[in-house]
Design a protein around this motif. Structure first.
Motif, PDB file in Angstrom:
ATOM      1  N   THR A   1       0.866  -1.189   0.000  1.00 55.95           N
ATOM      2  CA  THR A   1       0.000   0.000   0.000  1.00 55.95           C
ATOM      3  C   THR A   1       0.892   1.224   0.000  1.00 55.95           C
ATOM      4  OG1 THR A   1      -0.197  -0.483   2.343  1.00 55.95           O
ATOM      5  CG2 THR A   1      -2.199  -0.659   1.049  1.00 55.95           C
ATOM      6  N   ILE A   2       0.608   2.133  -0.925  1.00 60.47           N
ATOM      7  CA  ILE A   2       1.319   3.412  -0.940  1.00 60.47           C
ATOM      8  C   ILE A   2       0.312   4.479  -0.532  1.00 60.47           C
ATOM      9  CG2 ILE A   2       2.658   5.016  -2.321  1.00 60.47           C
ATOM     10  CD1 ILE A   2       3.378   2.726  -4.137  1.00 60.47           C
ATOM     11  N   ASP A   3       0.597   5.129   0.587  1.00 60.84           N
ATOM     12  CA  ASP A   3      -0.363   6.121   1.102  1.00 60.84           C
ATOM     13  C   ASP A   3      -0.347   7.375   0.254  1.00 60.84           C
ATOM     14  OD1 ASP A   3       0.500   5.389   4.559  1.00 60.84           O
ATOM     15  OD2 ASP A   3      -0.710   4.304   3.089  1.00 60.84           O
ATOM     16  N   GLU A   4      -1.389   8.163   0.426  1.00 61.07           N
ATOM     17  CA  GLU A   4      -1.417   9.483  -0.208  1.00 61.07           C
ATOM     18  C   GLU A   4      -0.338  10.346   0.437  1.00 61.07           C
ATOM     19  OE1 GLU A   4      -3.436   8.722  -3.043  1.00 61.07           O
ATOM     20  OE2 GLU A   4      -3.315  10.888  -2.780  1.00 61.07           O
ATOM     21  N   PRO A   5       0.217  11.307  -0.310  1.00 58.00           N
ATOM     22  CA  PRO A   5       1.259  12.161   0.283  1.00 58.00           C
ATOM     23  C   PRO A   5       0.699  12.966   1.455  1.00 58.00           C
ATOM     24  CG  PRO A   5       1.219  12.402  -2.087  1.00 58.00           C
ATOM     25  CD  PRO A   5       0.022  11.597  -1.725  1.00 58.00           C
ATOM     26  N   ILE A   6       1.527  13.213   2.442  1.00 54.07           N
ATOM     27  CA  ILE A   6       1.118  14.040   3.580  1.00 54.07           C
ATOM     28  C   ILE A   6       2.055  15.231   3.698  1.00 54.07           C
ATOM     29  CG2 ILE A   6      -0.024  12.294   4.977  1.00 54.07           C
ATOM     30  CD1 ILE A   6       2.562  11.758   6.376  1.00 54.07           C
ATOM     31  N   LYS A   7       1.497  16.320   4.217  1.00 49.91           N
ATOM     32  CA  LYS A   7       2.311  17.511   4.404  1.00 49.91           C
ATOM     33  C   LYS A   7       2.821  17.484   5.838  1.00 49.91           C
ATOM     34  CE  LYS A   7       1.894  22.522   4.095  1.00 49.91           C
ATOM     35  NZ  LYS A   7       3.063  22.869   3.262  1.00 49.91           N
ATOM     36  N   LEU A   8       4.107  17.742   5.997  1.00 48.33           N
ATOM     37  CA  LEU A   8       4.693  17.686   7.326  1.00 48.33           C
ATOM     38  C   LEU A   8       4.260  18.897   8.148  1.00 48.33           C
ATOM     39  CD1 LEU A   8       8.264  16.726   6.203  1.00 48.33           C
ATOM     40  CD2 LEU A   8       6.673  15.223   7.384  1.00 48.33           C
ATOM     41  N   LYS A   9       4.055  18.617   9.459  1.00 46.92           N
ATOM     42  CA  LYS A   9       3.678  19.748  10.325  1.00 46.92           C
ATOM     43  C   LYS A   9       4.949  20.360  10.872  1.00 46.92           C
ATOM     44  CE  LYS A   9      -0.443  17.297  11.768  1.00 46.92           C
ATOM     45  NZ  LYS A   9       0.064  16.007  11.205  1.00 46.92           N
ATOM     46  N   THR A  10       5.294  21.522  10.372  1.00 45.77           N
ATOM     47  CA  THR A  10       6.524  22.176  10.854  1.00 45.77           C
ATOM     48  C   THR A  10       6.196  23.536  11.437  1.00 45.77           C
ATOM     49  OG1 THR A  10       6.845  22.921   8.582  1.00 45.77           O
ATOM     50  CG2 THR A  10       8.084  20.999   9.297  1.00 45.77           C
ATOM     51  N   LYS A  11       7.072  23.981  12.319  1.00 35.69           N
ATOM     52  CA  LYS A  11       6.805  25.209  13.061  1.00 35.69           C
ATOM     53  C   LYS A  11       7.749  26.287  12.584  1.00 35.69           C
ATOM     54  CE  LYS A  11       7.029  26.820  17.841  1.00 35.69           C
ATOM     55  NZ  LYS A  11       5.868  27.721  17.821  1.00 35.69           N
ATOM     56  N   TRP A  12       7.184  27.357  12.076  1.00 37.59           N
ATOM     57  CA  TRP A  12       8.011  28.438  11.569  1.00 37.59           C
ATOM     58  C   TRP A  12       7.764  29.773  12.258  1.00 37.59           C
ATOM     59  CZ3 TRP A  12      12.045  27.192   8.789  1.00 37.59           C
ATOM     60  CH2 TRP A  12      12.027  25.951   8.097  1.00 37.59           C
ATOM     61  N   ASP A  13       6.891  29.780  13.273  1.00 38.06           N
ATOM     62  CA  ASP A  13       6.622  31.055  13.930  1.00 38.06           C
ATOM     63  C   ASP A  13       7.467  31.221  15.186  1.00 38.06           C
ATOM     64  OD1 ASP A  13       3.474  30.074  15.524  1.00 38.06           O
ATOM     65  OD2 ASP A  13       5.403  29.057  15.315  1.00 38.06           O
ATOM     66  N   HIS A  14       8.725  30.855  15.068  1.00 41.22           N
ATOM     67  CA  HIS A  14       9.643  31.077  16.185  1.00 41.22           C
ATOM     68  C   HIS A  14       9.914  32.555  16.332  1.00 41.22           C
ATOM     69  CE1 HIS A  14      10.619  26.889  16.873  1.00 41.22           C
ATOM     70  NE2 HIS A  14      10.735  26.725  15.578  1.00 41.22           N
ATOM     71  N   GLU A  15      10.195  32.926  17.536  1.00 40.21           N
ATOM     72  CA  GLU A  15      10.522  34.329  17.834  1.00 40.21           C
ATOM     73  C   GLU A  15      11.647  34.796  16.928  1.00 40.21           C
ATOM     74  OE1 GLU A  15       8.738  36.134  19.857  1.00 40.21           O
ATOM     75  OE2 GLU A  15      10.010  37.863  19.368  1.00 40.21           O
ATOM     76  N   ALA A  16      12.643  33.932  16.763  1.00 39.20           N
ATOM     77  CA  ALA A  16      13.829  34.328  15.989  1.00 39.20           C
ATOM     78  C   ALA A  16      13.501  34.605  14.528  1.00 39.20           C
ATOM     79  CB  ALA A  16      14.900  33.248  16.097  1.00 39.20           C
TER      80      ALA A  16
END
Lengths: 238, 200
Positions: free
Chosen positions: B173-188
């Motif tokens: 089974t090849i799953d549908e692509p998923i978007k990674l949950k990444t955090k870009w609202d760092h203070e820096a």
């Protein structure tokens, strides 16, 4: 048995729809000394009767190892058998190099069949004059195959080719239902009984002229040594 | 596997399926030059097709394909024209999971966890500390996502879309692509460093 003008080469059909040169090649197999094979779910066995060209010489080997999981016995032109055996050994080595597993038995037999067929469709070359009984194991179990000069191949539970092989085949036909769960020892004894049935009074039937080989799901192809053959022949006599 | 096909550093195609199903017990993927991956796929499919044509009940399994690929990559490497890929074969052999990686030299390595490309440098600690062979599928997925998250954070050329393929005895089974949950609202990221220096 001269068939007139239609038997000169493989490029000519006879009016009866036969390739007479191929039939002559199969005659060479029928003239060779007998060899037989039989198999169970776990083992496959080859028994052959060797011939000595003269009183002074040794008996000519008929059984050849192809790879750890496969071996063959032949009836007919030994030189042709060696040539085919060399090809099979090479194919097994290449397959092992590429895939790291043993060559599937039927696939190799198919290659031999293709090779043999080419020789039946040419004016300038002759067909192979040898029939091979190949035993082997692979992921689909134990196998016994026969190859023909015609390029056909057949899979058997038990079979015999060569001189007076019909007698051996009759024995095998009567007993083959017992082979499937038989032990290795029983299987070899069956093979020897079948072989003995095809041997004439004057022919040597001793440790020097009888060849036994086997291969198993967990055991490599082995040709029995003289003392082991001796012990089986003694058991047969009982 | 990520879903990009890059032209050097440029992520030219961002929605590419990079798993090739060779048969129902074997999946092939590769890291590196995509055209070489496609060529090797063609090669493996040809071998599989010959099995189909033979129709003799015998099929090659993942182990066979891994070794075949190793031989093929080794052959081209000896000609000085290597396949610039790290090939990965995953499948089921004799009822057990099989995983192997083949480097551009043609070295086959059978392993329980394979990391290719940048993952070789960034991901070993994640896999070592959070995954072992007794982990279930759920845990494995989380570890894989975490690895790709780190890769996306640290590799400027990466894209945050990934795909997971699972091979079991029942098939691929090849799953549908998923978007990674990444955090870009760092203070820096929101305020520049040394703000005072820049606004003087």
């Amino acid at each position: 048995m001269i068939k007139g003008v239609y038997d000169v080469d493989c490029g000519t059909w006879s009016p009866q729809g036969k390739l007479i040169q191929v039939e002559y090649a199969m005659e060479a197999v029928k003239q060779g000394s007998i060899c037989l094979g039989l198999k169970s779910q776990e083992y496959a066995v080859l028994c052959s009767l060797k011939r000595a060209p003269s009183e002074l010489s040794s008996y000519m080997d008929k059984t050849f190892k192809v790879d750890d999981h496969m071996g063959l016995s032949m009836a007919g032109l030994t030189a042709d058998a060696r040539s085919l055996c060399k090809y099979m050994r090479n194919e097994c080595l290449n397959y092992k190099y590429n895939y790291e597993v043993a060559h599937p038995v039927e696939r190799l037999i198919f290659k031999i069949a293709e090779k043999s067929q080419k020789k039946t469709q040419s004016v300038s070359t002759r067909p192979y004059g040898v029939g091979l009984l190949v035993i082997g194991v692979d992921q689909t179990g134990t196998h016994l195959f026969e190859t023909c000069p015609s390029g056909n191949f057949y899979e058997y539970n038990a079979y015999s080719i060569g001189a007076r092989s019909q007698a051996a085949r009759t024995y095998l036909e009567n007993h083959f239902q017992k082979f499937s769960k038989a032990s290795l020892e029983r299987l070899i004894l069956h093979g020897l009984k079948a072989l003995k049935g095809a041997v004439q009074e004057e022919t040597d039937f001793n440790t020097r002229s009888v060849e036994i080989a086997f291969v198993g799901l967990k055991e490599n192809f082995t040709t029995l040594k003289e003392d082991q053959v001796d012990s089986y022949l003694k058991k047969l006599a009982d | 596997m990520d879903t990009t096909s890059s032209y050097g550093k440029m992520a030219m195609y961002k929605n590419v399926n990079k798993f090739e199903v060779i048969n129902q017990q074997t999946v092939y993927a590769a890291s590196g030059e995509v055209s070489d991956f496609q060529e090797l796929t063609r090669f493996l499919r040809e071998v599989e097709r010959r099995s189909l044509n033979a129709a003799d009940g015998y099929t090659h399994n993942a182990h066979d394909y891994a070794n075949l690929l190793a031989r093929k990559q080794y052959q081209m490497r000896n000609k000085g024209d290597p396949f610039l890929v790290q090939s990965v074969i995953g499948g089921i052999v004799d009822g057990k999971p099989y995983l192997a990686v083949i480097d551009p030299f043609g070295t086959p390595l059978q392993k329980t966890a394979v990391l290719t490309g940048y993952a070789r440098y960034l991901c070993p600690p994640i896999v070592q500390n959070y995954w072992d062979e007794t982990a279930d599928e759920e845990k494995a997925r989380r570890v894989v996502e975490e690895c790709f998250k780190v890769l996306f954070y640290r590799d400027a050329k990466a894209v945050d879309r990934i795909q997971i393929a699972i091979v079991t005895e029942r098939g691929v089974t090849i799953d549908e692509p998923i978007k990674l949950k990444t955090k870009w609202d760092h203070e820096a990221f929101l305020t520049r460093a040394n703000e005072k220096l820049h606004t003087q």
